[in-house]
Design a protein around this motif. Structure first.
Motif, PDB file in Angstrom:
ATOM      1  N   TYR A   1      82.004  34.946 127.759  1.00 19.69           N
ATOM      2  CA  TYR A   1      80.859  36.469 127.028  1.00 19.69           C
ATOM      3  C   TYR A   1      79.756  35.564 125.628  1.00 19.69           C
ATOM      4  O   TYR A   1      79.037  36.282 125.465  1.00 19.69           O
ATOM      5  CB  TYR A   1      81.932  36.838 126.176  1.00 19.69           C
ATOM      6  N   ARG A   2      80.756  35.307 124.794  1.00 21.01           N
ATOM      7  CA  ARG A   2      79.335  34.685 123.881  1.00 21.01           C
ATOM      8  C   ARG A   2      77.742  33.861 124.631  1.00 21.01           C
ATOM      9  O   ARG A   2      77.045  34.643 123.621  1.00 21.01           O
ATOM     10  CB  ARG A   2      79.928  33.373 122.910  1.00 21.01           C
ATOM     11  N   GLN A   3      77.699  33.204 125.928  1.00 18.90           N
ATOM     12  CA  GLN A   3      76.572  32.326 125.956  1.00 18.90           C
ATOM     13  C   GLN A   3      76.018  34.033 127.044  1.00 18.90           C
ATOM     14  O   GLN A   3      75.049  33.380 126.737  1.00 18.90           O
ATOM     15  CB  GLN A   3      76.410  31.337 127.311  1.00 18.90           C
ATOM     16  N   TYR A   4      76.815  34.552 127.441  1.00 18.35           N
ATOM     17  CA  TYR A   4      76.505  35.773 127.951  1.00 18.35           C
ATOM     18  C   TYR A   4      75.152  36.931 126.901  1.00 18.35           C
ATOM     19  O   TYR A   4      74.386  37.093 126.730  1.00 18.35           O
ATOM     20  CB  TYR A   4      76.930  37.010 128.684  1.00 18.35           C
ATOM     21  N   ALA A   5      75.932  37.002 125.538  1.00 19.79           N
ATOM     22  CA  ALA A   5      75.763  37.211 124.439  1.00 19.79           C
ATOM     23  C   ALA A   5      74.339  37.255 123.975  1.00 19.79           C
ATOM     24  O   ALA A   5      72.762  37.676 123.496  1.00 19.79           O
ATOM     25  CB  ALA A   5      76.699  37.657 123.138  1.00 19.79           C
ATOM     26  N   GLU A   6      74.308  35.607 123.476  1.00 16.38           N
ATOM     27  CA  GLU A   6      72.643  34.813 123.285  1.00 16.38           C
ATOM     28  C   GLU A   6      71.783  35.363 124.222  1.00 16.38           C
ATOM     29  O   GLU A   6      70.541  34.935 124.361  1.00 16.38           O
ATOM     30  CB  GLU A   6      73.488  33.510 123.547  1.00 16.38           C
ATOM     31  N   LEU A   7      72.238  34.707 125.750  1.00 14.00           N
ATOM     32  CA  LEU A   7      70.993  34.688 126.862  1.00 14.00           C
ATOM     33  C   LEU A   7      70.529  36.850 126.598  1.00 14.00           C
ATOM     34  O   LEU A   7      69.736  36.442 126.478  1.00 14.00           O
ATOM     35  CB  LEU A   7      71.928  34.694 128.072  1.00 14.00           C
ATOM     36  N   LYS A   8      71.717  37.173 126.215  1.00 12.50           N
ATOM     37  CA  LYS A   8      70.659  39.074 126.668  1.00 12.50           C
ATOM     38  C   LYS A   8      69.954  38.951 124.865  1.00 12.50           C
ATOM     39  O   LYS A   8      68.647  39.572 124.742  1.00 12.50           O
ATOM     40  CB  LYS A   8      72.926  40.129 126.205  1.00 12.50           C
ATOM     41  N   ASP A   9      70.288  38.373 124.074  1.00 10.95           N
ATOM     42  CA  ASP A   9      69.612  38.633 122.755  1.00 10.95           C
ATOM     43  C   ASP A   9      68.121  37.943 123.404  1.00 10.95           C
ATOM     44  O   ASP A   9      67.124  38.361 122.419  1.00 10.95           O
ATOM     45  CB  ASP A   9      70.538  37.811 121.194  1.00 10.95           C
ATOM     46  N   ASN A  10      68.248  36.218 123.849  1.00 12.52           N
ATOM     47  CA  ASN A  10      66.324  35.735 123.992  1.00 12.52           C
ATOM     48  C   ASN A  10      66.467  36.769 124.479  1.00 12.52           C
ATOM     49  O   ASN A  10      65.185  36.896 124.745  1.00 12.52           O
ATOM     50  CB  ASN A  10      67.352  34.857 124.089  1.00 12.52           C
ATOM     51  N   ILE A  11      66.736  37.532 126.316  1.00 10.98           N
ATOM     52  CA  ILE A  11      65.756  38.221 127.047  1.00 10.98           C
ATOM     53  C   ILE A  11      65.577  39.328 126.262  1.00 10.98           C
ATOM     54  O   ILE A  11      64.237  40.187 126.599  1.00 10.98           O
ATOM     55  CB  ILE A  11      66.914  38.832 127.787  1.00 10.98           C
ATOM     56  N   THR A  12      66.137  40.606 125.119  1.00 11.95           N
ATOM     57  CA  THR A  12      65.839  41.198 124.897  1.00 11.95           C
ATOM     58  C   THR A  12      64.474  40.829 123.573  1.00 11.95           C
ATOM     59  O   THR A  12      63.436  41.352 123.410  1.00 11.95           O
ATOM     60  CB  THR A  12      66.815  41.915 123.202  1.00 11.95           C
ATOM     61  N   LEU A  13      64.576  39.533 122.353  1.00 12.82           N
ATOM     62  CA  LEU A  13      63.326  38.723 122.402  1.00 12.82           C
ATOM     63  C   LEU A  13      62.329  39.191 122.942  1.00 12.82           C
ATOM     64  O   LEU A  13      61.083  38.949 122.734  1.00 12.82           O
ATOM     65  CB  LEU A  13      63.545  37.583 121.394  1.00 12.82           C
ATOM     66  N   SER A  14      62.154  38.528 124.308  1.00  7.34           N
ATOM     67  CA  SER A  14      61.016  37.981 124.698  1.00  7.34           C
ATOM     68  C   SER A  14      60.809  39.124 125.588  1.00  7.34           C
ATOM     69  O   SER A  14      59.195  39.077 125.671  1.00  7.34           O
ATOM     70  CB  SER A  14      62.055  36.826 126.082  1.00  7.34           C
ATOM     71  N   ILE A  15      61.474  40.131 126.019  1.00  3.58           N
ATOM     72  CA  ILE A  15      60.682  42.161 126.073  1.00  3.58           C
ATOM     73  C   ILE A  15      59.873  42.024 125.369  1.00  3.58           C
ATOM     74  O   ILE A  15      58.940  42.730 125.589  1.00  3.58           O
ATOM     75  CB  ILE A  15      62.500  42.444 126.741  1.00  3.58           C
ATOM     76  N   ALA A  16      60.034  41.582 124.068  1.00  9.08           N
ATOM     77  CA  ALA A  16      60.522  42.600 122.616  1.00  9.08           C
ATOM     78  C   ALA A  16      59.089  41.507 122.480  1.00  9.08           C
ATOM     79  O   ALA A  16      57.395  42.547 122.107  1.00  9.08           O
ATOM     80  CB  ALA A  16      60.656  42.536 121.105  1.00  9.08           C
ATOM     81  N   VAL A  17      58.386  40.723 122.797  1.00  8.85           N
ATOM     82  CA  VAL A  17      57.430  40.282 122.340  1.00  8.85           C
ATOM     83  C   VAL A  17      56.200  39.514 123.678  1.00  8.85           C
ATOM     84  O   VAL A  17      54.797  40.286 123.024  1.00  8.85           O
ATOM     85  CB  VAL A  17      57.896  37.725 122.372  1.00  8.85           C
ATOM     86  N   ILE A  18      57.137  40.238 124.631  1.00  6.10           N
ATOM     87  CA  ILE A  18      55.947  40.328 125.798  1.00  6.10           C
ATOM     88  C   ILE A  18      55.474  41.699 125.375  1.00  6.10           C
ATOM     89  O   ILE A  18      54.138  41.918 126.260  1.00  6.10           O
ATOM     90  CB  ILE A  18      56.941  40.272 127.026  1.00  6.10           C
ATOM     91  N   GLY A  19      56.064  42.878 125.091  1.00  6.75           N
ATOM     92  CA  GLY A  19      55.457  43.921 124.848  1.00  6.75           C
ATOM     93  C   GLY A  19      54.623  44.705 123.917  1.00  6.75           C
ATOM     94  O   GLY A  19      53.659  44.888 123.984  1.00  6.75           O
ATOM     95  N   PHE A  20      54.942  43.090 123.456  1.00  6.12           N
ATOM     96  CA  PHE A  20      53.926  43.438 121.692  1.00  6.12           C
ATOM     97  C   PHE A  20      52.802  42.401 122.306  1.00  6.12           C
ATOM     98  O   PHE A  20      51.009  42.804 121.912  1.00  6.12           O
ATOM     99  CB  PHE A  20      54.575  42.572 120.225  1.00  6.12           C
ATOM    100  N   VAL A  21      52.387  41.791 122.791  1.00  2.00           N
ATOM    101  CA  VAL A  21      51.339  41.120 123.050  1.00  2.00           C
ATOM    102  C   VAL A  21      50.216  41.956 124.166  1.00  2.00           C
ATOM    103  O   VAL A  21      49.353  42.208 124.253  1.00  2.00           O
ATOM    104  CB  VAL A  21      51.763  39.505 124.514  1.00  2.00           C
TER     105      VAL A  21
END
Length: 144
Positions: free
Chosen positions: A48-68
């Motif tokens: 569960y914790r690894q999934y939560a970290e992965l989810k946070d990383n994916i959310t951050l990646s999507i936000a950065v890609i959207g901003f760029v």
């Protein structure tokens, strides 16, 4: 060990288990032999914790890609607007000056021919048509 007690009692266990630094969601199902005795358990876990970290990383990646992507779209829009609007603004000013024949002089026509050509083909064609029209009006006004 709540899940072990549940399995030994013959119940399926849904829950969470903490082992060292792992915090997993698990499901345990008792395994029975031919005499219906519990001989083990089939347990499946999900980190569960690894999934939560992965989810946070994916959310951050999507936000950065959207901003760029937004920045690229903004720069592209500003560049295309500048390439299209500057020549159109010049043509708009030219059309209002053409309506006042006293402003059309030889120097004015010469300056028009030195205007930088637009980069967009359709605007460049319109620009050339305006310059030819202004030159023709100047020549017509000069003939007595």
């Amino acid at each position: 060990w709540e899940h072990i007690d549940a399995v030994y009692n013959g119940d399926r266990f849904y829950g969470q288990i903490v082992l060292e630094d792992l915090n997993d969601k698990i499901v345990s199902e008792p395994i029975r032999n031919s005499r219906n005795e519990i001989v083990g358990a089939l347990t499946v876990g999900f980190p569960y914790r690894q999934y939560a970290e992965l989810k946070d990383n994916i959310t951050l990646s999507i936000a950065v890609i959207g901003f760029v992507s937004f920045l690229i779209a903004l720069v592209t829009n500003l560049t295309l607007a500048r390439k299209g609007s500057r020549p159109l603004t010049q043509l708009s000013a030219l059309s209002s000056e053409i309506s006042q024949p006293e402003k059309i002089t030889a120097e004015y026509v010469k300056n028009l021919e030195n205007i930088q050509a637009a980069e967009i083909m359709e605007i460049r064609d319109l620009q050339q048509s305006f310059i030819k029209m202004t030159s023709a009006l100047y020549e017509t006004d000069r003939v007595p």
